[in-house]
Design a protein around this motif. Structure first.
Motif, PDB file in Angstrom:
ATOM      1  N   THR A  12     156.169  35.365  35.792  1.00  0.00           N
ATOM      2  CA  THR A  12     155.556  34.937  34.538  1.00  0.00           C
ATOM      3  C   THR A  12     156.338  33.875  33.790  1.00  0.00           C
ATOM      4  O   THR A  12     155.765  33.157  32.975  1.00  0.00           O
ATOM      5  CB  THR A  12     155.374  36.139  33.589  1.00  0.00           C
ATOM      6  OG1 THR A  12     156.653  36.737  33.343  1.00  0.00           O
ATOM      7  CG2 THR A  12     154.454  37.177  34.202  1.00  0.00           C
ATOM      8  N   SER A  13     157.644  33.777  34.022  1.00  0.00           N
ATOM      9  CA  SER A  13     158.451  32.852  33.223  1.00  0.00           C
ATOM     10  C   SER A  13     159.648  32.346  33.999  1.00  0.00           C
ATOM     11  O   SER A  13     160.009  32.861  35.052  1.00  0.00           O
ATOM     12  CB  SER A  13     158.927  33.551  31.939  1.00  0.00           C
ATOM     13  OG  SER A  13     159.841  34.597  32.270  1.00  0.00           O
ATOM     14  N   ALA A  14     160.253  31.307  33.428  1.00  0.00           N
ATOM     15  CA  ALA A  14     161.539  30.796  33.910  1.00  0.00           C
ATOM     16  C   ALA A  14     162.533  30.950  32.770  1.00  0.00           C
ATOM     17  O   ALA A  14     162.296  30.469  31.652  1.00  0.00           O
ATOM     18  CB  ALA A  14     161.427  29.336  34.333  1.00  0.00           C
ATOM     19  N   ASP A  15     163.633  31.649  33.028  1.00  0.00           N
ATOM     20  CA  ASP A  15     164.639  31.947  32.006  1.00  0.00           C
ATOM     21  C   ASP A  15     165.942  31.249  32.373  1.00  0.00           C
ATOM     22  O   ASP A  15     166.441  31.405  33.491  1.00  0.00           O
ATOM     23  CB  ASP A  15     164.870  33.451  31.909  1.00  0.00           C
ATOM     24  CG  ASP A  15     163.570  34.221  31.711  1.00  0.00           C
ATOM     25  OD1 ASP A  15     162.792  33.807  30.840  1.00  0.00           O
ATOM     26  OD2 ASP A  15     163.332  35.199  32.433  1.00  0.00           O
ATOM     27  N   VAL A  16     166.504  30.524  31.414  1.00  0.00           N
ATOM     28  CA  VAL A  16     167.716  29.745  31.660  1.00  0.00           C
ATOM     29  C   VAL A  16     168.759  30.095  30.600  1.00  0.00           C
ATOM     30  O   VAL A  16     168.438  30.220  29.414  1.00  0.00           O
ATOM     31  CB  VAL A  16     167.419  28.233  31.626  1.00  0.00           C
ATOM     32  CG1 VAL A  16     168.697  27.421  31.780  1.00  0.00           C
ATOM     33  CG2 VAL A  16     166.435  27.863  32.742  1.00  0.00           C
ATOM     34  N   ALA A  17     170.004  30.254  31.033  1.00  0.00           N
ATOM     35  CA  ALA A  17     171.109  30.517  30.104  1.00  0.00           C
ATOM     36  C   ALA A  17     172.367  29.841  30.632  1.00  0.00           C
ATOM     37  O   ALA A  17     172.390  29.334  31.759  1.00  0.00           O
ATOM     38  CB  ALA A  17     171.329  32.019  29.930  1.00  0.00           C
ATOM     39  N   GLY A  48     156.961  29.462  29.886  1.00  0.00           N
ATOM     40  CA  GLY A  48     155.945  30.128  30.687  1.00  0.00           C
ATOM     41  C   GLY A  48     155.702  29.383  31.984  1.00  0.00           C
ATOM     42  O   GLY A  48     154.701  28.672  32.124  1.00  0.00           O
ATOM     43  N   ALA A  49     156.613  29.538  32.914  1.00  0.00           N
ATOM     44  CA  ALA A  49     156.504  28.854  34.202  1.00  0.00           C
ATOM     45  C   ALA A  49     157.035  29.780  35.287  1.00  0.00           C
ATOM     46  O   ALA A  49     158.227  29.810  35.570  1.00  0.00           O
ATOM     47  CB  ALA A  49     157.293  27.542  34.193  1.00  0.00           C
ATOM     48  N   GLY A  50     156.139  30.557  35.875  1.00  0.00           N
ATOM     49  CA  GLY A  50     156.501  31.460  36.963  1.00  0.00           C
ATOM     50  C   GLY A  50     155.509  31.331  38.089  1.00  0.00           C
ATOM     51  O   GLY A  50     154.571  30.523  38.036  1.00  0.00           O
ATOM     52  N   GLY A  51     155.688  32.146  39.106  1.00  0.00           N
ATOM     53  CA  GLY A  51     154.791  32.075  40.253  1.00  0.00           C
ATOM     54  C   GLY A  51     153.349  32.361  39.911  1.00  0.00           C
ATOM     55  O   GLY A  51     152.422  31.852  40.538  1.00  0.00           O
ATOM     56  N   GLY A  52     153.138  33.189  38.858  1.00  0.00           N
ATOM     57  CA  GLY A  52     151.785  33.532  38.468  1.00  0.00           C
ATOM     58  C   GLY A  52     151.212  32.670  37.364  1.00  0.00           C
ATOM     59  O   GLY A  52     150.088  32.921  36.896  1.00  0.00           O
ATOM     60  N   SER A  53     151.951  31.646  36.908  1.00  0.00           N
ATOM     61  CA  SER A  53     151.468  30.784  35.829  1.00  0.00           C
ATOM     62  C   SER A  53     150.200  30.051  36.246  1.00  0.00           C
ATOM     63  O   SER A  53     150.134  29.463  37.328  1.00  0.00           O
ATOM     64  CB  SER A  53     152.550  29.775  35.421  1.00  0.00           C
ATOM     65  OG  SER A  53     153.656  30.440  34.847  1.00  0.00           O
ATOM     66  N   PRO A  67     151.125  28.541  29.498  1.00  0.00           N
ATOM     67  CA  PRO A  67     151.977  29.725  29.667  1.00  0.00           C
ATOM     68  C   PRO A  67     151.229  30.973  30.153  1.00  0.00           C
ATOM     69  O   PRO A  67     151.860  31.967  30.470  1.00  0.00           O
ATOM     70  CB  PRO A  67     152.548  29.951  28.265  1.00  0.00           C
ATOM     71  CG  PRO A  67     151.465  29.451  27.362  1.00  0.00           C
ATOM     72  CD  PRO A  67     150.856  28.262  28.069  1.00  0.00           C
ATOM     73  N   GLU A  68     149.895  30.926  30.190  1.00  0.00           N
ATOM     74  CA  GLU A  68     149.152  32.094  30.635  1.00  0.00           C
ATOM     75  C   GLU A  68     149.466  32.398  32.089  1.00  0.00           C
ATOM     76  O   GLU A  68     149.600  31.497  32.916  1.00  0.00           O
ATOM     77  CB  GLU A  68     147.645  31.859  30.475  1.00  0.00           C
ATOM     78  CG  GLU A  68     146.796  33.068  30.803  1.00  0.00           C
ATOM     79  CD  GLU A  68     145.306  32.807  30.640  1.00  0.00           C
ATOM     80  OE1 GLU A  68     144.516  33.732  30.909  1.00  0.00           O
ATOM     81  OE2 GLU A  68     144.935  31.684  30.254  1.00  0.00           O
ATOM     82  N   SER A  69     149.599  33.682  32.396  1.00  0.00           N
ATOM     83  CA  SER A  69     149.949  34.096  33.757  1.00  0.00           C
ATOM     84  C   SER A  69     148.912  35.054  34.317  1.00  0.00           C
ATOM     85  O   SER A  69     148.317  35.855  33.582  1.00  0.00           O
ATOM     86  CB  SER A  69     151.324  34.779  33.773  1.00  0.00           C
ATOM     87  OG  SER A  69     151.627  35.299  35.054  1.00  0.00           O
ATOM     88  N   ALA A  70     148.718  34.973  35.621  1.00  0.00           N
ATOM     89  CA  ALA A  70     147.814  35.899  36.303  1.00  0.00           C
ATOM     90  C   ALA A  70     148.459  37.258  36.505  1.00  0.00           C
ATOM     91  O   ALA A  70     147.778  38.222  36.869  1.00  0.00           O
ATOM     92  CB  ALA A  70     147.395  35.313  37.652  1.00  0.00           C
ATOM     93  N   GLY A  71     149.774  37.337  36.290  1.00  0.00           N
ATOM     94  CA  GLY A  71     150.481  38.603  36.455  1.00  0.00           C
ATOM     95  C   GLY A  71     150.408  39.114  37.886  1.00  0.00           C
ATOM     96  O   GLY A  71     150.184  38.370  38.831  1.00  0.00           O
ATOM     97  N   ALA A  72     150.609  40.411  38.043  1.00  0.00           N
ATOM     98  CA  ALA A  72     150.508  41.027  39.369  1.00  0.00           C
ATOM     99  C   ALA A  72     149.086  41.519  39.646  1.00  0.00           C
ATOM    100  O   ALA A  72     148.688  41.670  40.798  1.00  0.00           O
ATOM    101  CB  ALA A  72     151.485  42.197  39.478  1.00  0.00           C
ATOM    102  N   GLU A  73     148.335  41.783  38.581  1.00  0.00           N
ATOM    103  CA  GLU A  73     146.943  42.220  38.689  1.00  0.00           C
ATOM    104  C   GLU A  73     146.076  41.343  37.790  1.00  0.00           C
ATOM    105  O   GLU A  73     146.254  41.369  36.579  1.00  0.00           O
ATOM    106  CB  GLU A  73     146.809  43.695  38.284  1.00  0.00           C
ATOM    107  CG  GLU A  73     147.519  44.673  39.192  1.00  0.00           C
ATOM    108  CD  GLU A  73     146.841  44.846  40.550  1.00  0.00           C
ATOM    109  OE1 GLU A  73     145.675  44.406  40.678  1.00  0.00           O
ATOM    110  OE2 GLU A  73     147.478  45.394  41.454  1.00  0.00           O
TER     111      GLU A  73
END
Length: 406
Positions: A12-17, A48-53, A67-73
């Protein structure tokens, strides 16, 4: 490594630190939906940049991702669970980066035709592109946004990214990071536990507490003001006792407890403060603040005569816990051919054509193995897409170091 950019890309997201000089960079304030949360936390920046975005075309004919994601379901269209909108994972499947028969080690079979259809209907036809061009556009937007995020947490915060190593993890981190990371840093690492790296960190890291007391006091540039050194030491002693009590409740041995004092300092009439390590004297604290302020904002921004304000006294306490000892493997050989499983056509983002690309099984790779791009390394939990001008080396922890070819 002491200077690290952490890059975690999941569904669902990309997190950077950032970890600078072996210390996690913290922030004292977070804004959530215009509400200010005054709570110290690790400074993690998220987009909001992940595999499901989900990707689409907005008014005016512009391609967007997230940023909307398809999620796992129901998940990406290629999951075959009812999702019909294109996602980043669908694009990766169409581009040949992800093998639809080997996703999650073959436990989940993906449908490339459903991925192509979703991209055709929602992206390719509205923009008059081929399905492959549309998929490449999705990947390009995501990768560019994440490259910008790396610059935000480094250059805009006064760090030179060339002195940092990027760690890419999460299910999609290693799939996308090679496409942009080496434009910012000179080396990236894919840990051997990539897809569960956060979970490993959660059980292996020490306990850390952050206690603060807000007690604003004005101080002149000469060190004279509303508070004395003895009063400051008394505040810190009280905070240390509170920290000791908290660590005692968590069964941390006395010789495994460590304490670090900081003071949040600002110029009078300013709203933002800087956390400065307390050196044991008021004069040293003022000197350290002026140096830190000049480094972040430039010498021209440093006021000549303005007084200071000691805003908050902070005690950072940590408790060492026993950690698992990571297995280390001796050097075997550079030749990685034993892990080579074949080739397939993978889209080259620079050449804009499909290229016959070597495919490796990640779990078979051994310490010392070297892989020249373009190549794809498939693990059960992730896929690593190595670009044509890059070379990957397997280290003694069975992680992967990726650099540009010399």
């Amino acid at each position: 490594h002491d200077n690290i950019i952490t890059f975690d890309m999941g569904g669902t997201s990309a997190d950077v630190a950032v970890i600078a000089a072996n210390t996690s960079v913290l922030r004292k304030e977070t804004v959530i939906d215009k509400n200010h949360l005054l709570l110290p936390m690790v400074d993690v920046r998220t987009i909001g940049a992940g595999g499901g975005s989900i990707a689409g075309v907005e008014d005016g004919g512009y391609l967007f991702v997230g940023p909307e994601s398809a999620g796992a379901e129901p998940g990406p269209a290629c999951y075959g669970k009812g999702g019909d909108r294109p996602t980043v994972t669908d694009a990766d499947v169409v581009l040949g980066i992800i093998d639809p028969t080997q996703f999650l080690g073959g436990k989940l079979q993906l449908d490339v035709n459903l991925a192509r259809e979703a991209i055709r209907v929602h992206i390719a036809e509205p923009l008059r592109l081929s399905i492959e061009e549309a998929a490449a556009g999705i990947k390009k937007i995501v990768d560019t946004r994440m490259a910008d995020l790396l610059r935000v947490v480094t250059i805009e915060q006064g760090h030179d990214p060339r002195g940092f190593v990027l760690y890419a993890f999460g299910g999609a981190g290693a799939t996308h990071a090679p496409a942009f990371a080496l434009d910012v840093v000179e080396e990236m690492i894919v840990p051997s536990s990539q897809s569960v790296f956060c979970a490993f960190g959660a059980v292996a890291s020490d306990i850390k507490l952050n206690l603060g007391r807000a007690q604003p006091q004005r101080i002149g540039r000469d060190g004279k003001g509303d508070i004395s050194l003895d009063e400051m030491e008394a505040i810190f002693a009280d905070l240390e006792q509170q920290a000791n009590d908290a660590l005692e409740l968590q069964n941390v041995a006395a010789d495994k407890r460590h304490f670090h004092k900081e003071v949040e300092v600002r110029f009078i009439r300013q709203t933002k403060s800087m956390s400065i390590p307390f050196p044991g004297s008021i004069e040293g604290l003022i000197e350290n603040f002026l140096a830190a302020y000049q480094k972040r904002y430039g010498a021209e921004a440093l006021p000549d005569k303005a007084g200071l304000e000691f805003v908050t006294y902070v005690m950072e306490a940590s408790g060492e816990l026993s950690r698992p000892e990571c297995a280390r493997y001796p050097f075997v050989e550079e030749d990685a051919s034993t892990a080579l499983k074949g080739t397939r056509a993978v889209y080259d983002m620079d050449e804009k054509v499909f290229v016959d690309t070597a495919i490796y099984t990640g779990e078979i790779l051994q310490s010392g193995n070297i892989i020249h791009g373009p190549a794809v390394v498939e693990y059960e939990g992730t896929t690593v897409a190595i670009i044509s001008d890059q070379v990957a080396t397997i280290d003694e922890l069975l992680g992967m170091s990726i650099r540009r070819k010399k």
